[in-house]
Design a protein around this motif. Structure first.
Motif, PDB file in Angstrom:
ATOM      1  N   LEU A 229       0.853  -1.198   0.000  1.00  0.00           N
ATOM      2  CA  LEU A 229       0.000   0.000   0.000  1.00  0.00           C
ATOM      3  C   LEU A 229       0.887   1.246   0.000  1.00  0.00           C
ATOM      4  N   ILE A 230       1.311   1.610  -1.201  1.00  0.00           N
ATOM      5  CA  ILE A 230       2.151   2.789  -1.398  1.00  0.00           C
ATOM      6  C   ILE A 230       1.627   3.550  -2.609  1.00  0.00           C
ATOM      7  N   GLU A 231       2.003   4.819  -2.711  1.00  0.00           N
ATOM      8  CA  GLU A 231       1.466   5.683  -3.768  1.00  0.00           C
ATOM      9  C   GLU A 231       1.696   5.097  -5.156  1.00  0.00           C
ATOM     10  N   ARG A 232       2.887   4.550  -5.378  1.00  0.00           N
ATOM     11  CA  ARG A 232       3.242   4.049  -6.708  1.00  0.00           C
ATOM     12  C   ARG A 232       2.316   2.946  -7.191  1.00  0.00           C
ATOM     13  N   LYS A 233       1.760   2.175  -6.272  1.00  0.00           N
ATOM     14  CA  LYS A 233       0.878   1.067  -6.660  1.00  0.00           C
ATOM     15  C   LYS A 233      -0.531   1.539  -7.022  1.00  0.00           C
ATOM     16  N   GLY A 234      -0.891   2.757  -6.608  1.00  0.00           N
ATOM     17  CA  GLY A 234      -2.120   3.365  -7.109  1.00  0.00           C
ATOM     18  C   GLY A 234      -3.424   2.827  -6.555  1.00  0.00           C
ATOM     19  N   GLN A 235      -3.428   2.281  -5.339  1.00  0.00           N
ATOM     20  CA  GLN A 235      -4.700   1.808  -4.789  1.00  0.00           C
ATOM     21  C   GLN A 235      -5.710   2.947  -4.633  1.00  0.00           C
ATOM     22  N   TYR A 236      -5.210   4.165  -4.464  1.00  0.00           N
ATOM     23  CA  TYR A 236      -6.117   5.313  -4.339  1.00  0.00           C
ATOM     24  C   TYR A 236      -6.949   5.509  -5.603  1.00  0.00           C
ATOM     25  N   GLU A 256      -0.223  -4.588   2.872  1.00  0.00           N
ATOM     26  CA  GLU A 256      -0.080  -3.571   3.921  1.00  0.00           C
ATOM     27  C   GLU A 256       0.918  -2.528   3.448  1.00  0.00           C
ATOM     28  N   GLY A 257       0.965  -1.405   4.153  1.00  0.00           N
ATOM     29  CA  GLY A 257       1.923  -0.375   3.784  1.00  0.00           C
ATOM     30  C   GLY A 257       1.585   0.951   4.411  1.00  0.00           C
ATOM     31  N   PRO A 258       2.444   1.927   4.216  1.00  0.00           N
ATOM     32  CA  PRO A 258       2.288   3.217   4.883  1.00  0.00           C
ATOM     33  C   PRO A 258       1.073   4.028   4.444  1.00  0.00           C
ATOM     34  N   ASP A 259       0.469   3.692   3.308  1.00  0.00           N
ATOM     35  CA  ASP A 259      -0.669   4.473   2.814  1.00  0.00           C
ATOM     36  C   ASP A 259      -2.015   3.987   3.330  1.00  0.00           C
ATOM     37  N   ARG A 260      -2.037   2.953   4.175  1.00  0.00           N
ATOM     38  CA  ARG A 260      -3.324   2.381   4.562  1.00  0.00           C
ATOM     39  C   ARG A 260      -4.252   3.405   5.203  1.00  0.00           C
ATOM     40  N   ALA A 261      -3.777   4.168   6.170  1.00  0.00           N
ATOM     41  CA  ALA A 261      -4.645   5.127   6.852  1.00  0.00           C
ATOM     42  C   ALA A 261      -5.208   6.152   5.872  1.00  0.00           C
ATOM     43  N   ALA A 296     -12.168  -9.481 -11.152  1.00  0.00           N
ATOM     44  CA  ALA A 296     -11.056  -8.892 -11.901  1.00  0.00           C
ATOM     45  C   ALA A 296     -10.003  -8.415 -10.910  1.00  0.00           C
ATOM     46  N   LEU A 297      -8.755  -8.392 -11.375  1.00  0.00           N
ATOM     47  CA  LEU A 297      -7.646  -7.812 -10.614  1.00  0.00           C
ATOM     48  C   LEU A 297      -7.307  -6.469 -11.244  1.00  0.00           C
ATOM     49  N   ALA A 298      -7.078  -5.461 -10.412  1.00  0.00           N
ATOM     50  CA  ALA A 298      -6.641  -4.153 -10.907  1.00  0.00           C
ATOM     51  C   ALA A 298      -5.209  -3.890 -10.451  1.00  0.00           C
ATOM     52  N   LEU A 299      -4.374  -3.453 -11.388  1.00  0.00           N
ATOM     53  CA  LEU A 299      -3.018  -3.023 -11.069  1.00  0.00           C
ATOM     54  C   LEU A 299      -2.857  -1.614 -11.637  1.00  0.00           C
ATOM     55  N   CYS A 300      -2.826  -0.631 -10.738  1.00  0.00           N
ATOM     56  CA  CYS A 300      -2.845   0.774 -11.143  1.00  0.00           C
ATOM     57  C   CYS A 300      -1.491   1.447 -11.000  1.00  0.00           C
ATOM     58  N   SER A 301      -0.419   0.691 -11.061  1.00  0.00           N
ATOM     59  CA  SER A 301       0.923   1.199 -10.781  1.00  0.00           C
ATOM     60  C   SER A 301       1.359   2.265 -11.780  1.00  0.00           C
ATOM     61  N   SER A 302       2.195   3.186 -11.275  1.00  0.00           N
ATOM     62  CA  SER A 302       2.816   4.172 -12.155  1.00  0.00           C
ATOM     63  C   SER A 302       4.091   3.625 -12.777  1.00  0.00           C
ATOM     64  N   ARG A 303       4.714   2.645 -12.114  1.00  0.00           N
ATOM     65  CA  ARG A 303       5.942   2.025 -12.622  1.00  0.00           C
ATOM     66  C   ARG A 303       5.921   0.546 -12.261  1.00  0.00           C
ATOM     67  N   GLU A 304       6.218  -0.285 -13.225  1.00  0.00           N
ATOM     68  CA  GLU A 304       6.369  -1.726 -13.016  1.00  0.00           C
ATOM     69  C   GLU A 304       7.320  -2.244 -14.083  1.00  0.00           C
ATOM     70  N   ALA A 347     -11.196   7.544 -13.256  1.00  0.00           N
ATOM     71  CA  ALA A 347     -12.144   7.431 -14.363  1.00  0.00           C
ATOM     72  C   ALA A 347     -11.643   6.434 -15.399  1.00  0.00           C
ATOM     73  N   GLY A 348     -10.325   6.406 -15.616  1.00  0.00           N
ATOM     74  CA  GLY A 348      -9.761   5.456 -16.568  1.00  0.00           C
ATOM     75  C   GLY A 348      -9.965   4.020 -16.127  1.00  0.00           C
ATOM     76  N   LEU A 349      -9.857   3.772 -14.820  1.00  0.00           N
ATOM     77  CA  LEU A 349     -10.084   2.421 -14.300  1.00  0.00           C
ATOM     78  C   LEU A 349     -11.567   2.059 -14.406  1.00  0.00           C
ATOM     79  N   ALA A 350     -12.446   3.000 -14.075  1.00  0.00           N
ATOM     80  CA  ALA A 350     -13.889   2.728 -14.171  1.00  0.00           C
ATOM     81  C   ALA A 350     -14.280   2.420 -15.614  1.00  0.00           C
ATOM     82  N   GLU A 351     -13.714   3.158 -16.567  1.00  0.00           N
ATOM     83  CA  GLU A 351     -14.009   2.905 -17.985  1.00  0.00           C
ATOM     84  C   GLU A 351     -13.482   1.537 -18.412  1.00  0.00           C
ATOM     85  N   ALA A 352     -12.292   1.170 -17.932  1.00  0.00           N
ATOM     86  CA  ALA A 352     -11.717  -0.129 -18.284  1.00  0.00           C
ATOM     87  C   ALA A 352     -12.544  -1.265 -17.703  1.00  0.00           C
TER      88      ALA A 352
END
Length: 400
Positions: A229-236, A256-261, A296-304, A347-352
């Protein structure tokens, strides 16, 4: 053939899923019976184990030596200096590992080659060890080590010096090797060996059975995210998208990760908190149930570089939605695999999601796509490459 695997990305008793993709590749290589290996997985030095110190406490709790899934693993400590650590970490890592590596040699493990993973700092540190020990070495690039870190001048220079000294560079996707060549890497030394998927561990289970086992509602649809749970993974972005999806859709975040809260606050602010479940860290042995439970699985990463969760989900018959970055299009290459997001936004994820469900593949077809990514070709590619490097070295020694 004896190899020394060198990488800070490797599981331990304190961090059992850290770098599991590196361990998996080694485990598949060892299955051939043609390789013996020991692992040196350096860990940053930290003196205190209190829970309030978070990740640093887990560094302190890491054993100096352990047997991990039948492999001998050593965790020497190295110093990290806040503020300017990026520039000197390869050197402190190499110096911290030196005594451990020399001890292994004195005890009779005279390895033939260093197999390093992650170009910076690990690959640069391995290049120093290889020079001091007069051993050939290979570096596998895995993602941010080539698509982010070279933006910094000194690390880029050190990476390219290591590339010139290495016998070969391996990329887990073609895009990473293209990037290395753009940086000035030798095209004749680049090799693409994609990560495979464990088709025995990740198998489809009946969706209703999986949901009952996990205590999830049988009715409705489920979108799953697996990762730190970090910004790069894009769960937000998944939470943002959930607010735009039908109310029968639930989101499960495994990890888990620092972005959970912050993610919990975001879900509450958007009015979808009751539709978001935080599953925490899920052991590899249990992940198949979560993949199978999902629609479905979503992977919203900015870098992989090459995201293993994509193939794991597909092997369980679950299609994916992913950002169109780096090696991901090499995985999500057919409709049976899922769809790529047209933009990295909620919105891009919702459209996908809508696009996926307008032409939802059969679970059996998704599984068949995953079956084309077995470990066999990667393992044999490694063996051929290592054998060639050692053969070339023997010829060079005879001619010297």
């Amino acid at each position: 053939m004896r190899i020394l695997l060198f990488s800070s990305l490797y599981p331990s008793g304190a961090r059992p899923i850290h770098g599991i993709f590196v361990e998996t590749r080694l485990r598949e290589l060892l299955k051939t019976g043609e390789v013996q290996a020991k692992v040196v997985a350096p860990v940053p030095w930290f003196p205190l184990r209190g829970e309030r110190f978070g990740e640093y406490a887990r560094f302190a709790a890491t054993p100096r030596q352990e047997q991990w899934n039948g492999v001998e693993v050593h965790h020497p400590r190295f110093l990290v200096f806040p503020g300017f650590g990026m520039s000197i970490t390869p050197f402190t890592m190499a110096l911290g590992a030196w005594r451990t590596v020399r001890r292994l040699q004195r005890e009779g493990f005279e390895f033939d080659l260093i197999d390093a993973h992650y170009y910076y700092p690990d690959g640069v540190a391995a290049s120093l060890l290889a020079r001091w020990l007069r051993k050939p070495f290979v570096v596998t690039a895995r993602g941010t080590d080539l698509n982010l870190i070279p933006e910094y001048t000194l690390p880029r220079k050190l990476i390219m010096a290591a590339e010139r000294a290495a016998s070969a560079s391996i990329g887990v996707c073609q895009a990473l090797m293209d990037r290395l060549r753009e940086l000035g890497g030798d095209p004749g030394k680049t090799h693409t060996l994609r990560n495979g998927v464990d088709l025995q561990r990740f198998v489809p289970e009946a969706r209703d059975q999986a949901r009952v086992r996990l205590g999830l509602p049988i009715e409705g649809r489920m979108l799953l995210c697996v990762g730190h749970l970090i910004e790069r993974k894009g769960q937000y972005l998944a939470i943002e998208a959930l607010a735009q999806m039908p109310v029968d859709v639930r989101l499960v975040l495994a990890g888990e990760g620092p972005d959970r809260a912050a993610l919990e606050r975001q879900a509450s602010a958007l009015g979808v908190r009751e539709r978001v479940q935080f599953a925490g860290v899920v052991p590899q042995t249990e992940l198949k149930w979560w993949y199978s439970a999902a629609d479905a699985l979503a992977l919203c990463s900015s870098r992989e570089g090459w995201a293993n969760v994509l193939l794991e989900a597909m092997a369980c018959g679950t299609p994916v939605i992913a950002t169109d970055i780096w090696g991901t299009p090499e995985v999500v290459s057919q409709p049976a695999a899922g769809v790529l997001m047209r933009e990295r936004t909620g919105a891009g994820l919702a459209e996908a999601w809508q696009r996926l469900f307008a032409n939802l593949p059969e679970r059996a077809a998704t599984r068949r796509h995953a079956e084309t990514f077995s470990w066999e070709s990667t393992t044999q590619g490694q063996l051929r490459l290592f054998q060639r490097i050692l053969a070339d070295q023997r010829v060079a020694h005879r001619e010297a």
